[in-house]
Motif scaffolding. Structure first.
Motif, PDB file in Angstrom:
ATOM      1  N   GLU A 106       4.779  -6.498   1.533  1.00 60.73           N
ATOM      2  CA  GLU A 106       3.690  -5.583   1.197  1.00 60.73           C
ATOM      3  C   GLU A 106       2.406  -6.107   1.816  1.00 60.73           C
ATOM      4  O   GLU A 106       2.057  -7.282   1.660  1.00 60.73           O
ATOM      5  CB  GLU A 106       3.534  -5.473  -0.323  1.00 60.73           C
ATOM      6  N   SER A 127      -1.488  -6.535   2.076  1.00 59.74           N
ATOM      7  CA  SER A 127      -2.610  -6.527   1.145  1.00 59.74           C
ATOM      8  C   SER A 127      -3.718  -5.604   1.661  1.00 59.74           C
ATOM      9  O   SER A 127      -3.716  -5.191   2.829  1.00 59.74           O
ATOM     10  CB  SER A 127      -3.159  -7.943   0.992  1.00 59.74           C
ATOM     11  N   ASP A 128      -4.676  -5.301   0.795  1.00 62.78           N
ATOM     12  CA  ASP A 128      -5.821  -4.477   1.208  1.00 62.78           C
ATOM     13  C   ASP A 128      -6.575  -5.132   2.358  1.00 62.78           C
ATOM     14  O   ASP A 128      -6.993  -4.468   3.313  1.00 62.78           O
ATOM     15  CB  ASP A 128      -6.762  -4.253   0.024  1.00 62.78           C
ATOM     16  N   ASP A 129      -6.757  -6.459   2.257  1.00 62.20           N
ATOM     17  CA  ASP A 129      -7.467  -7.178   3.320  1.00 62.20           C
ATOM     18  C   ASP A 129      -6.706  -7.101   4.641  1.00 62.20           C
ATOM     19  O   ASP A 129      -7.309  -6.954   5.710  1.00 62.20           O
ATOM     20  CB  ASP A 129      -7.669  -8.643   2.922  1.00 62.20           C
ATOM     21  N   ARG A 176       1.891   0.860   2.843  1.00 58.73           N
ATOM     22  CA  ARG A 176       1.469  -0.536   2.895  1.00 58.73           C
ATOM     23  C   ARG A 176       2.668  -1.479   2.991  1.00 58.73           C
ATOM     24  O   ARG A 176       2.532  -2.691   2.823  1.00 58.73           O
ATOM     25  CB  ARG A 176       0.599  -0.868   1.683  1.00 58.73           C
ATOM     26  N   LEU A 232      -4.612  -4.724   5.610  1.00 59.48           N
ATOM     27  CA  LEU A 232      -4.732  -3.362   6.131  1.00 59.48           C
ATOM     28  C   LEU A 232      -6.086  -3.147   6.808  1.00 59.48           C
ATOM     29  O   LEU A 232      -6.179  -2.464   7.841  1.00 59.48           O
ATOM     30  CB  LEU A 232      -4.539  -2.351   5.002  1.00 59.48           C
ATOM     31  N   LYS A 233      -7.130  -3.738   6.249  1.00 61.90           N
ATOM     32  CA  LYS A 233      -8.466  -3.621   6.848  1.00 61.90           C
ATOM     33  C   LYS A 233      -8.511  -4.309   8.216  1.00 61.90           C
ATOM     34  O   LYS A 233      -9.143  -3.809   9.155  1.00 61.90           O
ATOM     35  CB  LYS A 233      -9.515  -4.219   5.913  1.00 61.90           C
TER      36      LYS A 233
END
Length: 375
Positions: free
Chosen positions: A242, A244-246, A226, A248-249
């Protein structure tokens, strides 16, 4: 058809030369370029990095050659040629800066290439700045180009006096590209869904603060887990962020054919210029009258308002000048310090004692009591 040219790779020029273009190293250790078909006549061309190269090459290819003008020692054209081939300062500029300055000098050299260096006095340089006053940015870039060349020439003792010393830069104030607002981000997201390249580009610039020159380069090879790391095109500084999860989605939801995260409609990477034009159109479609750079400003503002320190901003946005980071942190610090100061003042006001009354109802009642007792 083009061929690889190792000499060009070492000199920072294009790695491939067009068909029928040949190079030659002179006794002064300088590469010169010629157009020649077979054993035909050799036609001298400008350097492939020169903005005039393309037109000169096409003219030679079509049978109406334009010979590169002979450069005479002690002239402006001679100095510019030496500066761009010998100066470490010039070599240290980014490709974008070199291109910008070459375009500026191409226009200057059209009329002044054969003029003696002694003709370029402080007054002449100032006049060049002043006549560009209607476009202050162009005036500033012209002066930067001249300063770089003549300051180097003075150190190399190619001129006795640096004519740019004391020249006044254009006097103007600007905040540059207008920053995006949170409402702009909402409007853009509402128009462009996840899975589109424009949505991915916007989210990357917002989270990582990437410039458009870096957005067009960033790809899978820059991501480890990430963590995204890339050497920025403008300054060469490495930035590491870094994801974020969002984020990466959004990356996973966006289809692509190659390694580049953001591709054009043909599945190819953008150039910096084509990306800027394309992204502005996408902004207009979302009723956002801003540019890609303005999104980077919002990113830095959000970071500063969230408590990011100056050194953290320098790391994320690849800035080398602390003053740039302080543009964002100072404003936030002043707001925070102002609020804190106002609370201190309020506390101090609360400590001010209310004085006992010297007149009024209490005093009248007291006097009334005294009168009654005398009776």
């Amino acid at each position: 058809m083009t061929i690889r040219d190792p000499a060009c790779e070492e000199s920072g020029m294009p790695r491939k030369l067009p068909l029928h273009v040949h190079k030659q190293l002179t006794r002064h250790k300088k590469w010169v370029f010629y157009f020649r078909i077979g054993k035909g006549k050799r036609i001298r061309l400008p350097s492939p990095a020169d903005p005039l190269f393309k037109s000169a090459y096409m003219a030679a290819l079509t049978g109406s050659p334009i010979e590169a003008p002979k450069v005479h020692e002690g002239t402006l054209g001679w100095l510019w040629e030496r500066y761009t081939t010998e100066s470490a300062k010039w070599a240290g500029y980014s490709a974008a800066t070199q291109k910008q300055q070459r375009l500026i000098m191409a226009k200057v050299l059209e009329k002044n290439a054969r003029h003696a260096l002694t003709a370029f006095t402080q007054d002449v340089i100032q006049e060049g700045v002043d006549k560009r006053h209607e476009t202050p940015a162009a005036a500033g870039n012209f002066l930067k180009t001249m300063k770089g060349m003549f300051s180097w020439a003075k150190k190399m003792r190619l001129v006795k006096v640096d004519p740019t010393v004391g020249v006044e830069p254009p006097g103007y104030k600007t905040d540059g590209f207008p920053a995006w607002t949170v409402d702009d981000v909402k409007a853009f997201r509402g128009k462009h869904a996840i899975g589109t390249p424009e949505r991915l580009a916007m989210e990357l610039m917002l989270l990582a603060g990437l410039r458009r020159s870096d957005v067009v380069l960033v790809g899978r090879q820059h991501i480890n887990g990430r963590i995204l790391s890339i050497d920025t095109m403008k300054t060469g500084a490495r930035v590491t962020v870094e994801l974020s999860d969002d984020m990466l989605k959004v990356i996973e939801a966006t289809p692509r054919r190659g390694l580049h995260l953001v591709e054009n409609a043909h599945g190819k990477p953008f150039t910096k210029e084509s990306f800027g034009n394309w992204f502005r159109v996408k902004c207009t479609e979302a009723d956002v009258t801003k540019s890609a750079h303005g999104l980077r400003k919002l990113s830095a503002t959000l970071a500063a308002e969230g408590g990011a320190a100056t050194h953290q901003l320098l790391a994320q946005y690849g800035w080398s000048n602390i003053a740039t980071a302080e543009i964002y942190t100072k404003g936030v610090d002043r707001k925070r310090l102002g609020i804190e100061a106002s609370r201190i003042v309020a506390d101090q006001i609360g400590n001010i004692e209310i004085p006992h009354p010297n007149s009024g109802e209490g005093l009248s009642a007291k006097n009334a009591g005294k009168t009654t007792s005398k009776k």
